[in-house]
Design an enzyme around this catalytic site. Sequence first.
Site, PDB file in Angstrom:
ATOM      1  N   HIS A 314     -21.746 -11.235  35.992  1.00 13.58           N
ATOM      2  CA  HIS A 314     -21.297  -9.904  36.422  1.00 13.58           C
ATOM      3  C   HIS A 314     -21.857  -8.811  35.505  1.00 13.58           C
ATOM      4  CE1 HIS A 314     -18.357  -7.003  38.170  1.00 13.58           C
ATOM      5  NE2 HIS A 314     -18.471  -6.457  36.974  1.00 13.58           N
ATOM      6  N   GLU A 315     -21.634  -8.969  34.222  1.00 15.32           N
ATOM      7  CA  GLU A 315     -22.092  -7.914  33.298  1.00 15.32           C
ATOM      8  C   GLU A 315     -23.621  -7.812  33.295  1.00 15.32           C
ATOM      9  OE1 GLU A 315     -19.771  -6.056  32.643  1.00 15.32           O
ATOM     10  OE2 GLU A 315     -18.088  -7.418  32.876  1.00 15.32           O
ATOM     11  N   ASP A 394      -9.451   6.357  35.266  1.00 10.56           N
ATOM     12  CA  ASP A 394      -8.960   5.020  34.958  1.00 10.56           C
ATOM     13  C   ASP A 394      -7.764   4.623  35.840  1.00 10.56           C
ATOM     14  OD1 ASP A 394      -9.506   2.822  33.175  1.00 10.56           O
ATOM     15  OD2 ASP A 394      -7.469   3.142  32.414  1.00 10.56           O
ATOM     16  N   LYS A 574      -6.296  -6.908  32.390  1.00 13.61           N
ATOM     17  CA  LYS A 574      -6.163  -7.653  33.636  1.00 13.61           C
ATOM     18  C   LYS A 574      -5.121  -8.780  33.505  1.00 13.61           C
ATOM     19  CE  LYS A 574      -8.665 -11.191  35.808  1.00 13.61           C
ATOM     20  NZ  LYS A 574      -9.845 -12.015  35.877  1.00 13.61           N
TER      21      LYS A 574
HETATM   22  N1  BES Z   1     -17.460  -1.996  33.886  1.00 16.32           N
HETATM   23  C1  BES Z   1     -16.401  -2.914  34.014  1.00 16.32           C
HETATM   24  C2  BES Z   1     -15.273  -2.660  33.058  1.00 16.32           C
HETATM   25  C3  BES Z   1     -14.614  -1.310  33.242  1.00 16.32           C
HETATM   26  C4  BES Z   1     -14.167  -0.912  34.472  1.00 16.32           C
HETATM   27  C5  BES Z   1     -14.432  -0.475  32.170  1.00 16.32           C
HETATM   28  C6  BES Z   1     -13.567   0.324  34.630  1.00 16.32           C
HETATM   29  C7  BES Z   1     -13.833   0.763  32.322  1.00 16.32           C
HETATM   30  C8  BES Z   1     -13.410   1.162  33.551  1.00 16.32           C
HETATM   31  C9  BES Z   1     -16.886  -4.348  33.832  1.00 16.32           C
HETATM   32  O1  BES Z   1     -18.151  -4.575  34.338  1.00 16.32           O
HETATM   33  C10 BES Z   1     -15.966  -5.232  34.619  1.00 16.32           C
HETATM   34  O2  BES Z   1     -15.929  -5.094  35.799  1.00 16.32           O
HETATM   35  N2  BES Z   1     -15.252  -6.122  33.948  1.00 16.32           N
HETATM   36  C11 BES Z   1     -14.343  -7.046  34.573  1.00 16.32           C
HETATM   37  C12 BES Z   1     -14.940  -8.414  34.655  1.00 16.32           C
HETATM   38  C13 BES Z   1     -15.590  -8.754  35.933  1.00 16.32           C
HETATM   39  C14 BES Z   1     -16.031 -10.201  35.929  1.00 16.32           C
HETATM   40  C15 BES Z   1     -14.788  -8.447  37.155  1.00 16.32           C
HETATM   41  C16 BES Z   1     -13.113  -7.176  33.720  1.00 16.32           C
HETATM   42  O3  BES Z   1     -13.084  -6.600  32.636  1.00 16.32           O
HETATM   43  O4  BES Z   1     -12.183  -7.841  34.118  1.00 16.32           O
HETATM   44 ZN    ZN Z   2     -18.208  -4.542  36.406  1.00 19.73          ZN
END
Ligand code: BES
Ligand code: ZN
Length: 617
Positions: A314-315, A394, A574
């Site tokens: 994903h990243e 956010d 999460k």
């Molecule tokens: N860019 C996001 C993290 C994010 C989202 C930071 C919104 C600030 C505001 C990152 O790419 C992401 O989506 N991370 C997910 C993991 C992914 C596998 C779904 C996470 O942190 O759970």
């Molecule tokens: Zn993401």
Amino acid sequence: MNLKDFYAKLSVFVMVVFFMLCCQHQDKPIPPKTDPVFDIHSFAREAIIHHAELDLEVDFITRRIIGVVTYQIEPRGQENIFFDTQGPDVTQVKVDGKQSQFTFGLEDKILGKALIVPIKSTSKSVEISYTTQADAAALQWLTPQQTAGKKHPFLFSQGQAILTRTWIPIQDSPGIRFRYKARVKVPKELMAVMSATNVESKSIDGIYHFEMPQPVPAYLIAIAVGDLQFEQLGPRSGVYAEPSMLAKAVYEFSDTEKMINTAESLYGPYAWDRYDLLVLPPSFPFGGMENPRLTFVTPTVIAGDRSLVSLIAHELAHSWSGNYVTNADWNDFWINEGFTTYFERRIMESLYGKEYTDMLAVLAKKDWVAANRDIGSTNKDTHLHLDLKGRNPDDGMNSIAYEKGAFMLQMLEDTVGRDTFDLFLNKYFSQHAFQSMNSAKLLDYMNHHLPIDSLRIDLKEWIYNPGIPANAENPVSNRFEQVDTAYQKMFKSGKWAIDGVKKWSSHEWVRFISQIQDTAKPEQLKAIDKAYHLTVSGNSEILNIWFEKAIRTGYSKEIMAEIEAFLIQIGRRKYLVPIYRALRGKGQIETARRIYLQAKPNYHSIAVNTIDQLLKE
Ligand code: BES
Ligand code: ZN
């Protein structure tokens, strides 16, 4: 000097000081923006930055960064240039090397305030000297006790969505890109890394130099400082971690180089030279953050069996969708996350097969359905294109962007065929490299490059309407069908030890636990726990859903110590939200508050804001 002279001089001095204070802090409204595309979450307009040079000193004692940032600017005929700030104390501003006046705009609770610097049409550079506040929201300062090694402090930043302005006065809009260089001074025993070129070992004097030669938006500037070590994974990939975490990380992420190659074969060349990972302490509020060249990851993905590496896919995918082609503002967050989630599954399918990826898609669909129900299927927050005016981005950026976005692209793939769709995506990325994208522009591009009309696909419904469109795919997974059969068998017979279960991956376990009804009896969960030791699983995804179910069914009373330890140890939002929410929902808000009081010092401000909301009176 006689007394009269002294008083005369003193009064001049007082007036000068008064004037200086006044002109630094005079609040005034800002003229409206006239850009054709503007970002409601930034004060920047017209006159823009295109290069930044940072000179930073990281002070762990006062928990401040003392910085000077010099921007090369493009005035575009404006009389002032506007920067976003939220917190940093600006001590001096120079324009083209000469000390300049500066003022601030009115403070907005969410956006902070504009730093306004007068410029001429010929101005070339603006230099800002500043000190961050000890509570800068982007930064988390950890004590040695909060790290893996327990010996050294740690600092990391999290910029997305609008937090970079809390540690750098900057034009903090995803539509404004610039290249950057940095010189960073840290305590000698620590190492500094950034979302830029990084060195592989500690410097002797604690000074580090960085360069980001590709243009990036402000939310992708990131820094971390700690007792770090590096190890190579492949020719262009590696891991930074605290020494005690490094070997585990290297094992877990051994497929990273393959992922880069796979991603390139799908959607074109990797644009950022290297792809390294940084493993953070457990307080990191996200699973991962796609800081260019250096993805930040939570240690909770290190399960010991490589089962959670879709997060790396994903990243990495963000190197195309997000970092290469970027949402123009946060209303179109889905353009970053939806494309990335689709791309992530394509990488996973190429590397680990369809059967494996089907499991991920089924779990994702279930999450999407649940989020859609929780938010409300007619709620505007279930649109892909959001309306975040007056809100903290956010608060509105939820899992809809990921799953509705990914399922829309999946639907397009199913309709036009994979080959056609892959060609389309290749072109989409290369034609919009280092540019920003919004829903309207994307819709137009899709209409021109995909046979949407003739196929009668209503993309507007996906983007601008709430809920789950009828043509969304319903993925199925063979392996989950077997899990469901086992689940039925167990709950019917009351016999929990069943053949085949021992071979389940964490995804199968997550599926199994997700099927357990809230009305299940605590004794049933206890029996399952006795047979499979879920409460002491080393897999954070299993623990997370298991603890949530335990609370919802009332089994949690017996395993509260473990739940408490999890909440105190881990700051990944999460995971925190479903557990605290379940406690609140079961009339255990006092327990939740008691645990939170103890856990809060371990959480980043992003998680604190969310949990504060969740547990407020
Ligand atoms: N860019 C996001 C993290 C994010 C989202 C930071 C919104 C600030 C505001 C990152 O790419 C992401 O989506 N991370 C997910 C993991 C992914 C596998 C779904 C996470 O942190 O759970
Ligand atoms: Zn993401």
